[in-house]
Motif scaffolding. Structure first.
Motif, PDB file in Angstrom:
ATOM      1  N   ALA A  95       0.836  -1.206   0.000  1.00 40.14           N
ATOM      2  CA  ALA A  95       0.000   0.000   0.000  1.00 40.14           C
ATOM      3  C   ALA A  95       0.870   1.254   0.000  1.00 40.14           C
ATOM      4  O   ALA A  95       0.546   2.250  -0.660  1.00 40.14           O
ATOM      5  N   ARG A  99       1.014   4.444  -2.503  1.00 37.38           N
ATOM      6  CA  ARG A  99       0.762   5.783  -1.960  1.00 37.38           C
ATOM      7  C   ARG A  99       1.930   6.735  -2.179  1.00 37.38           C
ATOM      8  O   ARG A  99       1.767   7.839  -2.688  1.00 37.38           O
ATOM      9  N   ARG A 124      -7.099  -0.995   0.655  1.00 40.04           N
ATOM     10  CA  ARG A 124      -6.698   0.276   1.271  1.00 40.04           C
ATOM     11  C   ARG A 124      -6.534   1.400   0.260  1.00 40.04           C
ATOM     12  O   ARG A 124      -6.761   2.574   0.586  1.00 40.04           O
ATOM     13  N   GLU A 125      -6.106   1.061  -0.945  1.00 38.82           N
ATOM     14  CA  GLU A 125      -5.785   2.083  -1.954  1.00 38.82           C
ATOM     15  C   GLU A 125      -6.586   1.830  -3.230  1.00 38.82           C
ATOM     16  O   GLU A 125      -6.051   1.874  -4.339  1.00 38.82           O
ATOM     17  N   ARG A 128      -6.539   3.771  -6.587  1.00 35.19           N
ATOM     18  CA  ARG A 128      -5.310   3.778  -7.387  1.00 35.19           C
ATOM     19  C   ARG A 128      -5.219   2.578  -8.333  1.00 35.19           C
ATOM     20  O   ARG A 128      -4.303   2.512  -9.153  1.00 35.19           O
TER      21      ARG A 128
END
Length: 254
Positions: A95, A99, A124-125, A128
């Motif tokens: 992650a 990020r 979590r991301e 993206r």
């Protein structure tokens, strides 16, 4: 036909690149100067980012930006291992790559039991990720949220896992060669590859297998998931437990 050893010699690159193109359509272009989506390739158990060397070279030659992170306690980060290193730390590893590199429209690929890791990182991301790809990897779903599943009634680990635990280095580091022959990875005739594997494969923190994946945003759901199933293996082909829902609606299955 894709074989698991092609992970080491680069054959997975064109399959994943092809899926990247097919996922394009209605999705905004990536930030890379080539206009092609970046790849984040996540290694499986006992490996490190090094295992993607040849795949990375082919994808970069095709104009993709490629990241091959090594999870904590593995590969060149083996010195960071500890009994506390588990699935959550590996998820954070990946992650954070997404990020802190400010990646967008990513093709996120995981091999083997990193299917758990990439699902957690995508959860979590999620904004993206353009597409998530399971390269002969475990697909998490209800009832299968860890590599080693406890008995629902007793809460005990299975006997095969207990037997393995007795051989762990310092009680928590799994060794590939204690359980599998080299033919699990490449044919015994590929002496150059075998020498490289013997040199680079490390122990692996056991908690990455036993920790249970916790999702808040649906994991791989809605991320145009794909599964590449390696065939032709002479030793322990990926089981139906790994593939799970990947042959069903909403998946690309190769």
């Amino acid at each position: 036909m894709i074989k698991r050893r092609d992970l080491l010699v680069g054959g997975a690159a064109m399959a994943t690149a092809g899926m990247a193109a097919s996922a394009g359509g209605a999705v905004a272009q990536t930030q890379t100067s080539t206009g092609k989506p970046p790849f984040v390739l996540v290694h499986g158990t006992w490996h490190g980012g090094w295992v993607w060397r040849d795949v990375k070279a082919r994808l970069e030659a095709a104009g993709h930006k490629v990241f091959t992170p090594t999870c904590t306690g593995c590969g060149e980060r083996e010195h960071l291992t500890s009994p506390d290193v588990g699935l959550d730390i590996h998820i954070t590893d990946i992650a954070n790559v997404l990020r802190f590199n400010e990646l967008e429209d990513v093709i996120l690929v995981g091999h083997s039991y990193s299917g758990l890791t990439i699902t957690g990182a995508a959860d979590r991301e999620k904004d993206r990720i353009r597409r998530i790809v399971f390269f002969d990897a475990l697909v998490p779903r209800d009832g299968v949220m860890s590599a080693v599943t406890r008995d629902a009634g007793t809460g005990e680990y299975p006997d095969w896992w207990k037997a393995r635990e007795e051989k762990f280095v310092d009680g928590y580091q799994m060794k590939l060669w204690d359980e599998y022959p080299v033919e699990m990875l490449v044919p015994e005739t590929e002496t150059d590859h075998i020498a490289r594997l013997k040199k680079l494969i490390t122990t692996h923190p056991a908690r990455q297998w036993t920790d249970e994946l916790v999702l808040e945003n649906g994991g791989w759901e809605g991320l145009n998931p794909a599964f590449i199933h390696c065939i032709g293996q002479k030793y322990r082909m990926s089981s139906p437990r790994m593939v799970g829902p990947a042959k069903g609606p909403g998946w690309t299955y190769i």
